[in-house]
Design a protein around this motif. Structure first.
Motif, PDB file in Angstrom:
ATOM      1  N   UNK A  38       0.842  -1.201   0.000  1.00 45.94           N
ATOM      2  CA  UNK A  38       0.000   0.000   0.000  1.00 45.94           C
ATOM      3  C   UNK A  38       0.877   1.250   0.000  1.00 45.94           C
ATOM      4  N   UNK A  39       0.892   1.995  -1.109  1.00 48.60           N
ATOM      5  CA  UNK A  39       1.676   3.226  -1.165  1.00 48.60           C
ATOM      6  C   UNK A  39       1.161   4.257  -0.159  1.00 48.60           C
ATOM      7  N   UNK A  40       2.068   4.809   0.605  1.00 49.01           N
ATOM      8  CA  UNK A  40       1.760   5.868   1.555  1.00 49.01           C
ATOM      9  C   UNK A  40       2.770   6.993   1.359  1.00 49.01           C
ATOM     10  N   UNK A  41       2.583   8.051   2.057  1.00 47.98           N
ATOM     11  CA  UNK A  41       3.532   9.165   1.946  1.00 47.98           C
ATOM     12  C   UNK A  41       4.911   8.706   2.411  1.00 47.98           C
ATOM     13  N   UNK A  42       5.869   8.826   1.521  1.00 42.25           N
ATOM     14  CA  UNK A  42       7.241   8.490   1.889  1.00 42.25           C
ATOM     15  C   UNK A  42       7.658   7.064   1.612  1.00 42.25           C
ATOM     16  N   UNK A  60      13.025  -6.369  -4.122  1.00 43.92           N
ATOM     17  CA  UNK A  60      12.442  -5.747  -5.299  1.00 43.92           C
ATOM     18  C   UNK A  60      13.391  -4.839  -6.022  1.00 43.92           C
ATOM     19  N   UNK A  61      12.867  -4.131  -6.996  1.00 44.23           N
ATOM     20  CA  UNK A  61      13.681  -3.239  -7.807  1.00 44.23           C
ATOM     21  C   UNK A  61      14.195  -2.062  -6.992  1.00 44.23           C
ATOM     22  N   UNK A  62      13.561  -1.771  -5.855  1.00 47.10           N
ATOM     23  CA  UNK A  62      13.970  -0.637  -5.022  1.00 47.10           C
ATOM     24  C   UNK A  62      15.164  -0.968  -4.126  1.00 47.10           C
ATOM     25  N   UNK A  63      15.490  -2.261  -3.948  1.00 47.07           N
ATOM     26  CA  UNK A  63      16.646  -2.610  -3.105  1.00 47.07           C
ATOM     27  C   UNK A  63      17.566  -3.629  -3.785  1.00 47.07           C
ATOM     28  N   UNK A  64      17.509  -3.660  -5.124  1.00 45.12           N
ATOM     29  CA  UNK A  64      18.365  -4.564  -5.915  1.00 45.12           C
ATOM     30  C   UNK A  64      18.150  -6.020  -5.531  1.00 45.12           C
ATOM     31  N   UNK A  65      16.948  -6.352  -5.083  1.00 43.24           N
ATOM     32  CA  UNK A  65      16.567  -7.712  -4.733  1.00 43.24           C
ATOM     33  C   UNK A  65      17.438  -8.278  -3.619  1.00 43.24           C
ATOM     34  N   UNK A  87      10.865   2.754   2.842  1.00 42.40           N
ATOM     35  CA  UNK A  87      10.894   4.152   2.414  1.00 42.40           C
ATOM     36  C   UNK A  87      11.253   4.313   0.938  1.00 42.40           C
ATOM     37  N   UNK A  88      12.097   3.439   0.408  1.00 43.34           N
ATOM     38  CA  UNK A  88      12.564   3.600  -0.963  1.00 43.34           C
ATOM     39  C   UNK A  88      11.549   3.118  -1.996  1.00 43.34           C
ATOM     40  N   UNK A  89      10.594   2.324  -1.580  1.00 41.97           N
ATOM     41  CA  UNK A  89       9.650   1.734  -2.537  1.00 41.97           C
ATOM     42  C   UNK A  89       8.675   2.778  -3.049  1.00 41.97           C
ATOM     43  N   UNK A  90       8.296   2.637  -4.302  1.00 41.69           N
ATOM     44  CA  UNK A  90       7.369   3.571  -4.934  1.00 41.69           C
ATOM     45  C   UNK A  90       6.415   2.798  -5.857  1.00 41.69           C
ATOM     46  N   UNK A  91       5.336   3.476  -6.271  1.00 39.87           N
ATOM     47  CA  UNK A  91       4.408   2.902  -7.237  1.00 39.87           C
ATOM     48  C   UNK A  91       5.165   2.562  -8.518  1.00 39.87           C
ATOM     49  N   UNK A  92       4.926   1.366  -9.028  1.00 38.94           N
ATOM     50  CA  UNK A  92       5.603   0.897 -10.233  1.00 38.94           C
ATOM     51  C   UNK A  92       6.784  -0.008  -9.965  1.00 38.94           C
ATOM     52  N   UNK A  93       7.228  -0.073  -8.705  1.00 38.68           N
ATOM     53  CA  UNK A  93       8.353  -0.940  -8.369  1.00 38.68           C
ATOM     54  C   UNK A  93       7.935  -2.410  -8.380  1.00 38.68           C
ATOM     55  N   UNK A  94       8.864  -3.272  -8.813  1.00 36.36           N
ATOM     56  CA  UNK A  94       8.659  -4.720  -8.744  1.00 36.36           C
ATOM     57  C   UNK A  94       9.025  -5.210  -7.349  1.00 36.36           C
ATOM     58  N   UNK A  95       8.318  -6.259  -6.894  1.00 33.45           N
ATOM     59  CA  UNK A  95       8.657  -6.797  -5.570  1.00 33.45           C
ATOM     60  C   UNK A  95       8.168  -8.229  -5.425  1.00 33.45           C
ATOM     61  N   UNK A  96       8.784  -8.926  -4.469  1.00 32.44           N
ATOM     62  CA  UNK A  96       8.333 -10.231  -3.987  1.00 32.44           C
ATOM     63  C   UNK A  96       8.641 -10.314  -2.497  1.00 32.44           C
ATOM     64  N   UNK A  97       8.102 -11.351  -1.870  1.00 29.69           N
ATOM     65  CA  UNK A  97       8.450 -11.634  -0.484  1.00 29.69           C
ATOM     66  C   UNK A  97       9.449 -12.784  -0.461  1.00 29.69           C
TER      67      UNK A  97
END
Length: 635
Positions: A38-42, A60-65, A87-97
């Motif tokens: 869920x995208x939130x401020x920041x 994900x793409x925001x932390x080089x996996x 904090x680094x994640x944004x809308x459009x970023x790829x991710x997994x758990x």
């Protein structure tokens, strides 16, 4: 731990104690607002259910996996939910758990609550914002009328990827919002039903092997693109039904199967877990958290995407523990029976939840057995669905039509039998995708004899279907006589409409849709015996049947007569209850439909000759392999 994250986790966690209570009770219908990304401020808040994990992080793409960069924290309330803010994640970023189980199992998993996914064969989830400016307010305000059980339901069933192609490419959601919407509107269908649009890795499953229960497939565009398609349909007054599959899910390693190193979403016992028909896993309906997951998925499509109903796939496989299993391959319930009590409880809860929160919608069961009271309220002991596919009508009718007309007199009971149970449930008559695949042949190729008789039989089948009590569903291609079986890798053969015979079938369907909508006798009492009356089903030698349809007021009367042989019947007498002119509304043998034009009288007047137990009668010319509709104006 950053100060911002500590403050967020302690004070702004999206999950409340009440959420946990509902989650563990199995009655949470809106988990999509709490779990997932869920995208939130920041940054982005992540939450995932993995009770048997000892370590969970977001990669994900925001932390080089990097599996160690963004670990999640296990809540201390026993819910098994891991959560955290990146904090680094944004809308459009790829991710997994990234999940490490207590037993040492490691896997990177797509988000069970992901709103958007990479295009298959890639499998990562995408952080997404579902904001959209809807323009269907008028439809949403009035849809309870269009979706009512006493309204016309003329459903066009569509597989989005193969309705039409541009070369080898499927149309996008946005392109479908123009071409498909215009076509459905022009044809006069009231609703469209989409084969599952939920994300699925194998295109050849047609969407029935779902891995993303909260995401429209990215093959055709973004979530907002799919919203736009529904929005445009609503603006044109067309309802939207979505196929939904809570009965089983694929075993793909990136998805729900063995999610946290245990059989979390699926049954642990292989005899309950594995589905032999589809090589897939079965949801464990005994777990309240799994029930909450499925309830939330159905709720999501009705709430976030404004769908007007869901068609629940393979309900029979949920109800019976021995479905497609041999003795010794299934586990009886606590009473020694074959009924899946947990699934029954879930189905009833599902319908109660959806009708409570969305009173203008309908749920439709694909239930292929004689399970009682599928469409009766749960407080009466029913399953609570609004409608049910009439598989019996479909099988009997197609069996009858497959016969050489010379032999049909020996099988007329197949046509009459459906009326013995037609009002026991709220039935939808279906000529669906399942009947035109796997060597079964297209609708027109199911018809016997030569080219002319195939077209005449198809027109007769459609005319008979539209007159029979029950709502109507027709799979794409059937409305113009597609010759080839449906192939999900190809578009429909639209070039066939260059031929007058195919255009004639299409025009007949268009006119049938119009006639139904204009005449309450053909829809208002679809589910009541008060709206139907046999005139005669005993003329087996000539293979003719006739009946009346009536509306609630008793002033809209429809007479339907069907000749199932290639022999025209002249001066064929039909008993009728009212004196006056009976106006012809439909003749499936009309020239404009590609027929011979036989029996094209505009109206016939009654004679004071009692017949068929009625005080009056009319004499008709019944064309070969044709259906006729007549109506009479009553003051």
């Amino acid at each position: 731990m950053p100060v911002y994250f500590i403050f967020f986790y302690m004070n702004l966690s999206m999950i409340t104690d009440y959420d946990i209570y509902l989650f563990k009770e199995g009655s949470h219908c809106r988990l999509y607002e709490k779990l997932g990304a869920h995208p939130l401020e920041g940054g982005v808040y992540f939450a995932v259910w993995a009770p048997n994990a000892r370590y969970v992080s977001v990669v994900g793409s925001f932390n080089s996996w990097d599996r160690g960069a963004n670990p999640l924290k296990l809540r201390e309330d026993g819910s098994g939910i891991w959560e955290g803010f990146v904090e680094k994640a944004r809308v459009g970023d790829l991710y997994k758990y990234f999940i490490v189980s207590k037993s040492g199992y490691e896997a990177e998993k797509a988000d069970p609550f992901g709103f958007f996914f990479e295009v298959s064969p890639k499998t990562a989830s995408i952080v997404w914002d579902l904001s959209y400016q809807w323009k269907d307010q008028e439809w949403m305000k009035e849809r309870h009328k269009k979706n009512a059980l006493d309204s016309p339901w003329l459903i066009y069933e569509v597989h989005l990827g193969s309705w039409k192609k541009k070369g080898w490419e499927s149309l996008s959601y946005r392109e479908l919002a123009e071409e498909l919407v215009e076509y459905i509107k022009e044809m006069g269908f009231t609703h469209v039903e989409f084969l599952p649009v939920m994300e699925h890795p194998f295109y050849g499953s047609w969407g029935y092997q779902i891995t993303g229960y909260f995401a429209p497939t990215s093959r055709y565009g973004t979530p907002q693109d799919f919203m736009y398609l529904i929005d445009r349909l609503h603006q044109e007054g067309i309802g939207v039904i979505l196929d939904w599959v809570p009965s089983h899910f694929p075993t793909d390693g990136h998805a729900l199967a063995y999610f946290d190193g245990t059989h979390l979403y699926e049954y642990e016992d292989f005899r309950k877990r594995y589905h032999p028909d589809w090589n897939s896993y079965i949801f464990d309906y005994s777990k309240p958290e799994v029930r909450s997951f499925l309830l939330s998925s159905a709720h999501f499509w009705l709430g976030i995407y404004h769908a007007d109903g869901i068609r629940v796939d393979a309900v029979a496989s949920m109800l019976y523990l021995d479905y497609s299993r041999k003795p010794g391959e299934w586990v009886p319930n606590i009473y020694g029976g074959k009924e899946n009590l947990e699934a029954i409880e879930f189905i009833r809860k599902l319908n109660e939840c959806l009708y409570r929160d969305f009173p203008g919608i309908q749920t439709i069961a694909e239930e292929s057995t004689a399970w009682p009271m599928v469409t009766k309220p749960t407080y009466l002991g029913g399953l609570g669905f609004g409608m049910k596919w009439n598989m019996g009508w479909m099988h009997d009718t197609l069996f009858y039509f497959s016969k050489d007309p010379i032999h049909r007199k020996y099988h007329q009971d197949k046509l009459a039998f459906s009326l013995w149970y037609a009002f026991s449930e709220n039935f939808v008559l279906v000529l669906s995708h399942d009947e035109v695949v796997y060597g079964k042949g297209s609708l027109i190729n199911k018809m016997p004899k030569d080219w002319w008789q195939k077209f005449a039989n198809l027109r007769l089948l459609l005319t008979y279907m539209y007159a029979h009590p029950g709502k109507k569903l027709l799979f794409m291609g059937g409305e113009f006589g597609q010759w080839d079986e449906w192939n999900h890798d190809r578009g429909l053969d639209w070039f066939l409409l260059e031929h007058s015979t195919h255009r004639g079938v299409q025009k007949l369907v268009r006119d049938l849709n119009r006639v139904v909508k204009e005449n309450p006798a053909l829809y208002e009492l679809d589910f009541s015996h008060e709206g139907f009356e046999w005139i005669d089903f005993s003329d087996t030698d000539q293979s003719v049947i006739s009946f009346l349809r009536k509306d609630r007021s008793g002033k809209n009367i429809f007479l339907s007569v069907f000749n199932f042989t290639p022999v025209p019947r002249y001066n064929y007498r039909i008993g009728v209850p009212y004196r006056g002119f009976w106006k012809k509304i439909i003749n499936s043998d009309a020239l404009e439909y590609g027929g011979s034009g036989h029996g094209d009288t505009e109206a016939v007047h009654t004679e004071d000759v009692p017949f068929h137990g009625r005080p009056y009668s009319i004499c008709l010319t019944l064309p070969s392999l044709a259906g006729l509709y007549f109506t009479i104006a009553l003051s």
